[in-house]
Each structure stands twice: as structure tokens, then as C-alpha cells.
Design an enzyme around this catalytic site. Structure first.
Site, mmCIF file in Angstrom:
data_model
loop_
_atom_site.group_PDB
_atom_site.id
_atom_site.type_symbol
_atom_site.label_atom_id
_atom_site.label_comp_id
_atom_site.label_asym_id
_atom_site.label_seq_id
_atom_site.Cartn_x
_atom_site.Cartn_y
_atom_site.Cartn_z
ATOM 1 N N ASP A 265 -0.059 -5.663 8.822
ATOM 2 C CA ASP A 265 -0.414 -5.971 7.445
ATOM 3 C C ASP A 265 -1.878 -6.412 7.449
ATOM 4 O OD1 ASP A 265 1.439 -7.552 4.732
ATOM 5 O OD2 ASP A 265 -0.454 -6.463 4.763
HETATM 6 C C1 GLC Z 1 -1.195 -6.930 1.460
HETATM 7 C C2 GLC Z 1 0.309 -6.900 1.435
HETATM 8 C C3 GLC Z 1 0.897 -5.566 1.811
HETATM 9 C C4 GLC Z 1 -0.021 -4.445 1.344
HETATM 10 C C5 GLC Z 1 -1.299 -4.565 2.162
HETATM 11 C C6 GLC Z 1 -2.326 -3.485 1.768
HETATM 12 O O1 GLC Z 1 -1.647 -8.142 1.999
HETATM 13 O O2 GLC Z 1 0.982 -7.912 2.195
HETATM 14 O O3 GLC Z 1 2.193 -5.496 1.191
HETATM 15 O O4 GLC Z 1 0.581 -3.190 1.555
HETATM 16 O O5 GLC Z 1 -1.900 -5.850 2.053
HETATM 17 O O6 GLC Z 1 -2.779 -3.718 0.476
#
Ligand code: GLC
Length: 746
Positions: A265
Site C-alpha cells: 500500500d
Molecule cells: C491508499 C489506500 C489504498 C489505495 C492506495 C492507492 O493509501 O490505503 O486503498 O489503493 O493508497 O491510492
């Protein structure tokens, strides 16, 4: 491209080129003049031209022409002509926005979820995207957590059904580049179990609870062929998921056989340092690659450290090679080597975005996601001949009602409550007044949104007390008053945990003043989490949970309010009496001191002195404009062995005067086991549509596999003994029967 060619390509790449494939950047690194970048973000992240033009993927940049141009620019400078992957958060729709996943969960209809994902994939694919960071399947039990809006709810069986359906909807067979996206299931694993419902907080459960409750929906998505997995921010057994070798190599890859790409993430590799699991970026890179993270999202620890780690023999180059090969295989699976633009088509973009078929789909799905929580005196459905409807509240005529993750939705296309009702009965019978904002002080929220989403951050100048007075005056001669209430959409989603889950004080004041008019009053709730609704419950005649219902929300709400659609939504997450009860979920353990008779609770039962143990509205709850009777509930046998099965059947009759859809729910309870077992667990459901007076027999099969659980010695097995079958209209209102399971023929 043949696998042998991929291997040849891999062997022709330098170590730097390989490591750059493991990096994901935002698109702005390519769209701004290079010289600006070199002194800015690139310098900060230590990115040079070689890395930039070997970066494996970017996120949240879109548009067919834009991405075609970007891919061309990139390929002109990439020595091996390896195309980039384009990924984005297409969570519940792209330009056409659907109900938030928590609303989708309340449809109890995986087919509708599949349809919503299909539509989203079509719109996103022609916009040039290849992969979506969806489905988000985190199990949730705590509405203080802002991201409950992104998941389908508190039950692993229901979440698994939706996980499979969403993967099918996004991916299909991945062959049609203009209609499919690769799906990335997230957040692996257990993110929804954050302690205290505080985002990014610790998650600590036993391996048994992890496997029984939190893991099934991720596995369902992977078994359905999901192409990617995203790691979560939280720890699992005190080791951050993003550095957790047991979770990703032992469980995900070896036990479950997942062969696809794992992406961290956002910044989660960096966060290994803050967690206290890595002393610096170099150790974070080492632990993440060893744990099995292939792509590092938006932080530079791989590109800054992996080369040195390999040269120092702290990391075997084979780990880099396997990660790069998985990324090349994914690009190959998406046919990017032959067609680096995949589905991008400016012409198709114009054709499909918000097209009639897509708007029809989101309107139908939204109408099925609405949950009727209260309908005293059958104030609903409303007559279309009504003379005057007053719509009052922050969501009376609000287009910013798509929810936090409708990142690419078109707010201007949103049908508001007022527009939906005007479309239904004409504008002469309708007045709408905002009365107040969704929050007391919009300032901080709008500044944050202005920063995040480019939403207008001008603070409203109106005086709330004047606005409320105006609304009340306008409502005085209305036949019915619709209160359009809720949370500001920025109060849910990522980073929006709340310790108070009530409506704002100004909204409660508005409700009081409207209630004083003693008119038939219907409250609509726009929210991304179960709220404490008791403060308004006795002041309204009807309460309709609408979540954030998507682009066609106003029309779907009007369809239900005026009876063109009989509400069939059933809660996929419990509503507590108060935040003090949390966590409150249906599949809890019995404890050694359960309340037997709610009217006879002693001090020494497991209870609160100031609230019941049960939810205000339980999992599976929802009303209809008609009524359903459950009769002739029976088991065809009183016992079974592993070699046979029992049929539980029940007759459902529509005893009201509207055609209606009932979701017949089937739960089991294993009364005694080598470990304690939940008081009930959803094992199936069947939706039946019945005309007034019509009956239908519904049958559920009980076979040995659905009796299995993680026993005291952590084997996934069934155990002999007494079981209860519980069938009903929700997890609380059930009829029961018992049977005995003998492991062998007795
Ligand atoms: C965010 C979220 C995740 C998302 C990623 C890209 O922090 O936790 O769900 O897909 O970043 O935006």
C-alpha cells in the site's frame, strides 16, 4: 509473448533496470517538464533517467490520449520496450459511480456487484487503465473506522461472495482490453480490524480468528483469479503485513498458491521503520522484498537500496528476479507487449462514460442498496399525487454525495434528492432547503478536500439558525417532509475515524424543529458507516438508509420513496445502539454468562447497565413495503454423517399487498466444540421475489464441509455434536431447529 521470451528479456536487463520495474510512481513524474522534476520529486527520491524510464508502473493517472502519449514517451526511452502498467483506485465505479461497497453489500446480490464492476471496468479500460486497486474486502466490526464504507460488511461468507463477484466483474477473462481490468484485492490482511476503529492502528487477533473471519474473502478473490494483492498498513501478529513473510510467502504463496503480483500500500514499505520493524530504508527494503512485496508504491527504498543489498549478498538477486518476472508476466497477461495502450480509446471514452445503460445499472443497483429501517404508520411509499413535499437538510440538493473513493466520478452528473423527486412528481410540488451543513465547521474538511480532491474550499457564509428557520417555515405547509441528513462525505473513507458516530448538533436541531411541526416525516441517511440513529428515531416516521448511493442516487431514492421500487436492502453491518457497545456484530461468542432472558438480567450476566448487548438494527435487517411469513420450517432428518446431508426447508409467503423481494437467511450454530463457536454464522441465503399472496418453499442443504472450522489443534475440520439451524429474515429474527452430526455412521 512466450514464457521463454520473458525469461530472455529478464536475463537481458541490468540490475538497475530490474529494480526500477519494482517501483510505482504517480503519473506527474512524466507529465511535467523533466527539468522541473529533476530538481523536485525526482531528486528527493533519488530517481535518475534510467530509473524513471524503467519504472514498472504508475497510479491514478488517466485519460486515453494522456496515457497513450505517456506510454509512447516512456517506450521511446525504455531500452527493452517494456510498457508501463497503469493502475488506479476504481473502487465503486469510474465516471458512472455506484453505491459505496457497504451499500452494495446491503443488496445481498453478488450479481449486481458483478454488473457494477463490469461497468466500471468498461469506463476505466477505455480511459487507458489496466489494473484497479479493488475489491477491498476487509472484514469490519467497528463503525468508528472510516473505511467501513469501502467494504461489504461484517460477515466473511457474504464478503467472500461479493469478492468473487467483483473480481469476475472487473476481470472477466481479461481478453477484451476495452472491457476488462486486472483486479487487485486489498488490504492483505486484516486492515479492517484496527483497534478502536482508528485507521492504521494495530490489528491483533489469534491466527484462528484471522483464518476464520478475516482471511476468507481475500482467498475468495484469489481463488476467483484476482491478478494482484495489496498489502495492508497494519501488523499481523506483531509483524507489519508489508514485511510479513508468514503472511505473504508461507500463507499467500505457498498455502494458497497465489502466483500474481504483490504491491505494497502507499508508503507501507517506508512505514516498516515507524512500526519499529526496520531501522532504516535499507532494512525496510530488505524485509519487504524477503517477505514478498514485488512493487513498492510511491517510496524509493527499493531503488535506493536493493542494488547494494544484492552486492552485499544480503538479498539474493533471485528474489529481485522473481519479483520482476511476476511483473513481466502480468504485463504479458494483459497483452501489453503487443498492445501497450490496451483499451485506451478517446473515441470510446466519449461513448461509454455515463451512457444510458450505465446510468440505468447504477440506478437499479442503488435502489436495491437502500435499507428501510423504520416505516411507522406505513408513511412510505408516498403517493405521487402528493401536493407538497419539503426536502430539508444538507443532502436535500447536494451533488457531493458520491462518497470518499469516487475518485474519478463526475459530481456534476449526480442526481440529487430534490432532482430525483422532481423527476418523479414534477417541480411544482417540491421545495428544498439545505437548513444546515452536514458538519458544524466545514472549514477543516473543505481545506483538506481542497488539498486532496480539488473540491471548492470556500467556507459557506450562511447563518445556520436563519437557514434552519427558513427550512422550517417552508416545510410548514408540506404534506410530507423529507429530511436529507448524514455525514459529510469526507467524514468517512481513509483517515476519517470518529469516536462519535452521531449526526451533527445542527442537524439534530433541524430534526427537532421539523419534528415540532408534527407532519409525516421521512429521514434519509447519507453516510459511510452505521451511525447512532437513536437521537432521531422517535422524531421521524420513517428512516431510509441510503449510504452514498452513486450518480443516480436521487432517482433511486425517489423510486423507493414513491413505491416504484419496494425496498429490499438488508444491513451487511450492524447498527449499534451507541458507540459504547462497539464492537457489536452478530456472530459473537456466547460467553460463560450469556443473557438468557433480556427481561431478567442480573448483575452477573455479561451485560451493560446502560445499554442492551444486541444491535439496534442487526446484521441482515431491513424492512419492506410488504410482509413475509415464514412457516413449515423443517429438517428432513434429525441427524447426518459426513456421507450425507440434511435439507432445511421453509415456506415463505408474501402476506402484504406489494410485490416484494425477501432475502431468506440461513445460519448454523455449532453448539459445542473443541473451541468455542459463534452463536450463529451465515452459511447461505436465497433471494425470493413474491407477489402478494404468493408462497415459495426455500431449501438449504447442510453438508459436512460447511460444518468445518479451525479446531483446537488448528485443523480445518468438522466435529461431531449438536448443531442448530437458524433461518430467518435477519440474524436476530430467526426460527431454529437442531440436528446431530455423527462423524461416522452410528
Ligand atoms: C491508499 C489506500 C489504498 C489505495 C492506495 C492507492 O493509501 O490505503 O486503498 O489503493 O493508497 O491510492
Amino acid at each position: 509473448m512466450e514464457q521463454s521470451k520473458l525469461l530472455e528479456l529478464l536475463s537481458s536487463m541490468s540490475l538497475e533496470e530490474k529494480i526500477a520495474q519494482l517501483l510505482q510512481l504517480t503519473g506527474n513524474f512524466f507529465s511535467t517538464e523533466l527539468n522541473e522534476l529533476v530538481t523536485g520529486p525526482m531528486q528527493e527520491m533519488g530517481i535518475d533517467q534510467t530509473i524513471l524510464y524503467n519504472t514498472g508502473s504508475i497510479l491514478n493517472t488517466l485519460g486515453a490520449e494522456n496515457l497513450i502519449k505517456l506510454q509512447d514517451q516512456y517506450l521511446s526511452k525504455n531500452r527493452h520496450k517494456i510498457p508501463m502498467l497503469f493502475m488506479a483506485d476504481v473502487i465503486y465505479g469510474f465516471r458512472t459511480v455506484f453505491p459505496i461497497p457497504l451499500g452494495l453489500g446491503c443488496t445481498w446480490n453478488p450479481e449486481l456487484a458483478e454488473l457494477s464492476a463490469k461497468v466500471a471496468a468498461k469506463e476505466a479500460a477505455v480511459s487507458g487503465l489496466h489494473i484497479t486497486f479493488s475489491p477491498m474486502v476487509d472484514l469490519v466490526r467497528d463503525p468508528r473506522w472510516g473505511r467501513v464504507m469501502e467494504t461489504t460488511g461484517e460477515d466473511s461468507y457474504l464478503n467472500s461472495e461479493f469478492a468473487r463477484a467483483l473480481v469476475r466483474g472487473f476481470q472477466g477473462d481479461l481478453l477484451n482490453p476495452q472491457e476488462t481490468l486486472g483486479a487487485c484485492v486489498k488490504h492483505f490482511a486484516g486492515y479492517g480490524g484496527a483497534e478502536g476503529g482508528r485507521d492504521y492502528n494495530t490489528f491483533e487477533v489469534s491466527e484462528r480468528t484471522l483464518r476464520e473471519q478475516y482471511l476468507p474473502a481475500y482467498k475468495a478473490a484469489i481463488d476467483e483469479g484476482c491478478t494482484m494483492v495489496m498489502t495492508s498498513f497494519n501488523t499481523v501478529d506483531s509483524i507489519p503485513a508489508t514485511g510479513n513473510k508468514w503472511l505473504m510467502r508461507d500463507l499467500l504463496r505457498n498455502e494458497w498458491g497465489f502466483k500474481g503480483v504483490v504491491i505494497s500500500d502507499h508508503s507501507a514499505v517506508s512505514e516498516l521503520i515507524a512500526h519499529g520493524y526496520a531501522q532504516d530504508g535499507k532494512e525496510a527494503a530488505e524485509k519487504a522484498i524477503k517477505a514478498g512485496v514485488d512493487i513498492e508504491m510511491c517510496t524509493p527504498h527499493y531503488i535506493k537500496n536493493l542494488k547494494t543489498l544484492v552486492e552485499e549478498k544480503a538479498v539474493d538477486v533471485a528474489l529481485v528476479d522473481e519479483a520482476v518476472l511476476r511483473i513481466l508476466e502480468l504485463k504479458n497477461k494483459l497483452d501489453l507487449f503487443e498492445n501497450p495502450y490496451r483499451g485506451a480509446s478517446a473515441e470510446k471514452e466519449k461513448e461509454v462514460m455515463l451512457c444510458e445503460a450505465h446510468l440505468k445499472a447504477t440506478r437499479e443497483i442503488a435502489s436495491k442498496s437502500l435499507v428501510l429501517l423504520k416505516n411507522d404508520n406505513n408513511v412510505l411509499p408516498l403517493s405521487k399525487k402528493i401536493k407538497k413535499v419539503a426536502i430539508v437538510g444538507p443532502y436535500a440538493d447536494e451533488k457531493a454525495a458520491l462518497g470518499f473513493w469516487a475518485v474519478f466520478g463526475d459530481r456534476n452528473a449526480t442526481v440529487t434528492v430534490k432532482e430525483g423527486i422532481v423527476n418523479k412528481i414534477g417541480e411544482n410540488q417540491v421545495v428544498a432547503y439545505k437548513g444546515c451543513e452536514a458538519v458544524e465547521d466545514l472549514g477543516p474538511i473543505l481545506l483538506e478536500l481542497g488539498r486532496l480532491m480539488g473540491i471548492d474550499n470556500s467556507k459557506p457564509t450562511s447563518d445556520t439558525s436563519v437557514e434552519i428557520a427558513k427550512s422550517v417555515k417552508a416545510a410548514q405547509d408540506a404534506d410530507v417532509i423529507i429530511l436529507a441528513l448524514g455525514e459529510h462525505m469526507a467524514q468517512s473513507g481513509e483517515g476519517s475515524s470518529r469516536t462519535k458516530i452521531t449526526l451533527s448538533e445542527t442537524q439534530l436541531k433541524l430534526v427537532d424543529e421539523i419534528a415540532a411541526l408534527k407532519k409525516p416525516t421521512v429521514a434519509l441517511l447519507f453516510n459511510g458507516r452505521p451511525l447512532e440513529v437513536k437521537p432521531i428515531l422517535d422524531k421521524v416516521d420513517a428512516l431510509l438508509e441510503v449510504w452514498y448511493p452513486g450518480t443516480e442516487g436521487g432517482n433511486a431514492i425517489a423510486d423507493v420513496l414513491f413505491g416504484d421500487v419496494n425496498p429490499s436492502g438488508r444491513l451487511s453491518m450492524s447498527f449499534p445502539h451507541s458507540v459504547g457497545q462497539i464492537p457489536v456484530h452478530y456472530n459473537h461468542f456466547n460467553t460463560g454468562r450469556p443473557i438468557i432472558d433480556p427481561n431478567n438480567v442480573s448483575r452477573f450476566h455479561s451485560h451493560y447497565s446502560d445499554a442492551p448487548n444486541t444491535a439496534l438494527y442487526p446484521f441482515g435487517y431491513g424492512l419492506s413495503y410488504t410482509s413475509f411469513e415464514y412457516t413449515d420450517f423443517q429438517l428432513n432428518k434429525a441427524s447426518m454423517t459426513a456421507k450425507d446431508e440434511i435439507e432445511a426447508s421453509v415456506m415463505i409467503t408474501n402476506t402484504g399487498s406489494y410485490v416484494g423481494e425477501e432475502t431468506v437467511q440461513f445460519y448454523l450454530r455449532d453448539i459445542t466444540g473443541s473451541v468455542v463457536r459463534p452463536v450463529k454464522e451465515l452459511k447461505g441465503f436465497e433471494k425470493v421475489v413474491l407477489n402478494p399472496g404468493e408462497s415459495k418453499k426455500v431449501t438449504f442443504k447442510i453438508s459436512e464441509p460447511i460444518l468445518r472450522f479451525y479446531t483446537a489443534d488448528m485443523k480445518y475440520e468438522s466435529e461431531a455434536g449438536r448443531f442448530k439451524v437458524l433461518v430467518g429474515r435477519n440474524s436476530s429474527d430467526v426460527i431454529e431447529a437442531e440436528f446431530i452430526y455423527y462423524e461416522t455412521q452410528n
